[in-house]
Design a protein around this motif. Structure first.
Motif, short mmCIF file in Angstrom:
data_model
loop_
_atom_site.label_atom_id
_atom_site.label_comp_id
_atom_site.label_asym_id
_atom_site.label_seq_id
_atom_site.Cartn_x
_atom_site.Cartn_y
_atom_site.Cartn_z
N PHE A 110 0.86 -1.17 0.00
CA PHE A 110 0.00 0.00 0.00
C PHE A 110 0.91 1.23 0.00
O PHE A 110 1.55 1.54 1.01
N SER A 111 0.94 1.90 -1.11
CA SER A 111 1.88 3.00 -1.29
C SER A 111 1.52 4.20 -0.43
O SER A 111 0.36 4.59 -0.30
N THR A 112 2.54 4.80 0.16
CA THR A 112 2.37 6.06 0.90
C THR A 112 2.76 7.25 0.02
O THR A 112 2.67 8.40 0.45
N ASP A 113 3.20 6.96 -1.19
CA ASP A 113 3.58 7.99 -2.16
C ASP A 113 2.48 8.08 -3.21
O ASP A 113 2.23 7.12 -3.94
N PRO A 114 1.78 9.21 -3.34
CA PRO A 114 0.68 9.32 -4.30
C PRO A 114 1.10 9.16 -5.75
O PRO A 114 0.26 8.95 -6.62
N SER A 115 2.40 9.22 -6.00
CA SER A 115 2.85 9.06 -7.39
C SER A 115 3.14 7.59 -7.74
O SER A 115 3.48 7.28 -8.88
N ILE A 116 2.99 6.69 -6.76
CA ILE A 116 3.24 5.26 -7.00
C ILE A 116 1.99 4.47 -6.63
O ILE A 116 1.42 4.65 -5.54
N ALA A 117 1.55 3.59 -7.51
CA ALA A 117 0.32 2.81 -7.30
C ALA A 117 0.57 1.63 -6.36
O ALA A 117 1.70 1.17 -6.20
N ASN A 118 -0.51 1.16 -5.75
CA ASN A 118 -0.45 -0.05 -4.93
C ASN A 118 -0.20 -1.28 -5.81
O ASN A 118 -0.45 -1.25 -7.02
N SER A 119 0.23 -2.38 -5.20
CA SER A 119 0.36 -3.64 -5.94
C SER A 119 0.26 -4.80 -4.98
O SER A 119 0.37 -4.64 -3.76
N ARG A 120 0.04 -5.99 -5.54
CA ARG A 120 -0.13 -7.19 -4.72
C ARG A 120 0.37 -8.41 -5.48
O ARG A 120 0.54 -8.37 -6.70
N ALA A 121 0.59 -9.49 -4.74
CA ALA A 121 1.07 -10.72 -5.37
C ALA A 121 0.73 -11.91 -4.47
O ALA A 121 0.53 -11.75 -3.26
N ASP A 122 0.65 -13.10 -5.07
CA ASP A 122 0.35 -14.33 -4.33
C ASP A 122 1.43 -15.37 -4.59
O ASP A 122 1.92 -15.50 -5.72
N THR A 123 1.78 -16.11 -3.55
CA THR A 123 2.72 -17.22 -3.73
C THR A 123 1.97 -18.41 -4.32
O THR A 123 0.73 -18.47 -4.29
N PRO A 124 2.69 -19.41 -4.83
CA PRO A 124 2.05 -20.67 -5.20
C PRO A 124 1.47 -21.34 -3.94
O PRO A 124 1.82 -20.98 -2.81
#
Length: 229
Positions: A110-124
């Motif tokens: 969860f980005s704290t920088d408004p110029s960078i978007a959030n992202s997510r990922a899942d393990t196998p």
């Protein structure tokens, strides 16, 4: 009429300026990429796995000093974050965790920088196998000369199987493999899980009780061998 045109013109100009600002702001937000992998996809219950990955911008520039929340998921449900590692100078992060059952880990940035978007990922998926143990087994022949076998089975870990199918097996010297002569579900007798079964088999030979386990939950278990005349 002149005033009305002036107001309309002012509103239109403001709308254009606002749209331009929104477009410019949206263009400035850079996507981020988060990866997540696990050190093992199959473990015994109680063992640990290391969840690791990397956080970068769209141009592969590392995002350092960012917190990554890692939560455990099973059956489509993810709990609260169990670890919150911080990325290093290369954007890498890692955390060592103990999964309690088969599932996977989910990582969130969860980005704290408004110029960078959030992202997510899942393990196998990580398969976690719990122990099973046949603690006693006896076999012999009844009055009708059928082979009878009985015993007890336990699950020393966190979970107990349900149902608990136990197979009464003999070793076939003609095929050199175990053959199931009968299957019965173990039941709770007030103290432990017990089973008893019988099967028609005239030849003397080696017998055992066998629990096949389940591919994503329990180990298999076999009893000591018993020779039946």
């Amino acid at each position: 009429m002149i005033i009305r045109k002036l107001v309309i013109g002012t509103i239109a100009a403001a709308a254009l300026l606002t749209a331009g600002a929104i477009t410019a702001t949206a263009a400035e937000v850079q996507p981020s990429t988060l990866t997540a992998t696990t050190s093992s996809t199959k473990i015994d219950a109680g063992k640990t796995v290391t969840i690791s990955g990397k956080l970068t911008k769209a141009d592969t520039t590392p995002i350092a000093g960012a917190e990554v929340g890692i939560s455990f998921c099973f059956n489509g449900f993810c709990g609260e974050a169990q670890a919150k590692p911080v990325t290093d100078a290369t954007g890498a992060y890692s955390a060592t965790l103990t999964p309690i059952r088969t599932g996977n880990y989910h990582a969130d940035f969860f980005s704290t920088d408004p110029s960078i978007a959030n992202s997510r990922a899942d393990t196998p998926k990580i398969v976690v196998l719990h122990p099973a143990k046949i603690t006693s087994f006896a076999a012999g022949r009844d009055a009708a000369k059928a082979v009878t076998g009985s015993g007890t089975i336990e699950f020393p870990g966190r979970y107990t199987a349900n149902p608990i199918p136990v197979e009464l097996q003999y070793f076939s010297f003609s095929t050199y493999r175990w053959t199931t002569a009968a299957t019965v579900d173990a039941t709770w007798n007030g103290t432990t899980w017990a089973f008893a079964a019988s099967a028609e088999h005239r030849k003397p030979g080696v017998w055992r009780a066998f629990y096949a386990g389940s591919p994503e939950m329990f180990h298999s278990a076999a009893s000591d061998l018993v020779f039946v005349l």
